[in-house]
Scaffold this motif. Structure first.
Motif, PDB file in Angstrom:
ATOM      1  N   GLU A  21      -9.449   1.285  -4.004  1.00  0.00           N
ATOM      2  CA  GLU A  21      -8.318   0.372  -3.879  1.00  0.00           C
ATOM      3  C   GLU A  21      -8.149  -0.100  -2.431  1.00  0.00           C
ATOM      4  O   GLU A  21      -7.838  -1.277  -2.176  1.00  0.00           O
ATOM      5  N   GLU A  41     -10.803  -2.620  -1.775  1.00  0.00           N
ATOM      6  CA  GLU A  41     -10.456  -3.882  -2.404  1.00  0.00           C
ATOM      7  C   GLU A  41      -9.330  -4.597  -1.626  1.00  0.00           C
ATOM      8  O   GLU A  41      -9.352  -5.827  -1.465  1.00  0.00           O
ATOM      9  N   GLN A  46     -10.569   6.773  -6.351  1.00  0.00           N
ATOM     10  CA  GLN A  46      -9.827   5.580  -6.757  1.00  0.00           C
ATOM     11  C   GLN A  46      -9.051   4.985  -5.582  1.00  0.00           C
ATOM     12  O   GLN A  46      -9.002   3.767  -5.410  1.00  0.00           O
ATOM     13  N   ARG A  76       0.829  -1.212   0.000  1.00  0.00           N
ATOM     14  CA  ARG A  76       0.000   0.000   0.000  1.00  0.00           C
ATOM     15  C   ARG A  76       0.863   1.262   0.000  1.00  0.00           C
ATOM     16  O   ARG A  76       0.541   2.253  -0.668  1.00  0.00           O
TER      17      ARG A  76
END
Length: 243
Positions: free
Chosen positions: A130, A133, A126, A90
């Motif tokens: 992410e 997810e 976005q 990340r």
């Protein structure tokens, strides 16, 4: 003289009965002693078997507990490693995105403020997607890990139970075989002793018969002697003809 012979016969019979009673008592005591010894031995074997079973179960439980602890430690290590990897991923992703944003910002400096806000909003959306997810992926991995650990523990339990059952069966069969051997040995000794007793009893009967025959000859001799004395017969002649 006849009275003395009868008294002697009576004493001999009494002694014989006493000897037989004493012999029967000894045989009974010996049988009881042998039986007590066998019972004590069986109890000892049973106690040993129970102790061994308890020790085996305790050892098996320790092994299962140790495996469970090791699995838990391994799972935590793998989880921490995965978290670190995800965190690094990340961070790298965010760093890359940041660079992209900076690049875009540099490229779009000439654009209007409206375009800048729209671009930032799109980037933030976005990023949230992410993150969502990534969180969902992490949850799925955790669920799969839990399922895998649970299946492994169940498999280890089944294998341990099968080993315990097999060990108990082998132990039981070994004890049964040993007990059969001991029983056969005891039966063999008993048969040998019985055969020895039968021979001794036969010998005793033969001795009693011989003694009775001898006593009968003695009584006959005394009767002939009395007859000879009463009838003035030549005693030496009568005794010589009998002996």
């Amino acid at each position: 003289m006849s009275f003395e012979l009868n008294s002697q016969d009576q004493d001999t019979g009494d002694h014989t009965r006493f000897a037989e009673a004493k012999s029967m008592r000894k045989r009974t005591e010996e049988d009881a002693r042998l039986l007590a010894n066998r019972i004590a031995l069986l109890k000892q074997e049973e106690a040993k078997a129970l102790k061994k079973i308890e020790e085996t179960r305790k050892k098996a439980k320790e092994i299962v507990d140790m495996k469970a602890r090791n699995l838990e430690i391994q799972r935590k290590k793998e989880e921490e490693k995965k978290q670190q990897e995800e965190s690094e991923k990340r961070r790298q992703m965010e760093k890359k995105q940041q660079k992209d944003r900076e690049r875009k910002m540099k490229e779009n400096r000439s654009h209007s403020l409206k375009n800048k806000i729209q671009n930032d909003a799109q980037a933030l959306k976005q990023l949230r997607q992410e993150n969502l997810e990534a969180i969902e992926a992490k949850r799925n991995e955790e669920r799969m890990m839990k399922i895998s650990i649970k299946e492994k523990i169940n498999k280890d339990k089944l294998e341990a139970e099968e080993r315990r059952r097999k060990f108990a069966m082998e132990k039981k069969m070994a004890l049964k075989a040993e007990l059969e051997r001991k029983i056969e040995e005891e039966n063999k000794i008993r048969r040998e002793k019985e055969e020895e007793v039968n021979k001794m009893e036969q010998e005793e009967l033969e001795l009693i018969q011989r003694l009775q025959n001898t006593q009968l000859l003695q009584r006959t001799a005394y009767e002939e002697l009395e007859t000879a004395i009463a009838g003035q017969v030549d005693v030496d002649t009568v005794l010589g003809s009998r002996y």
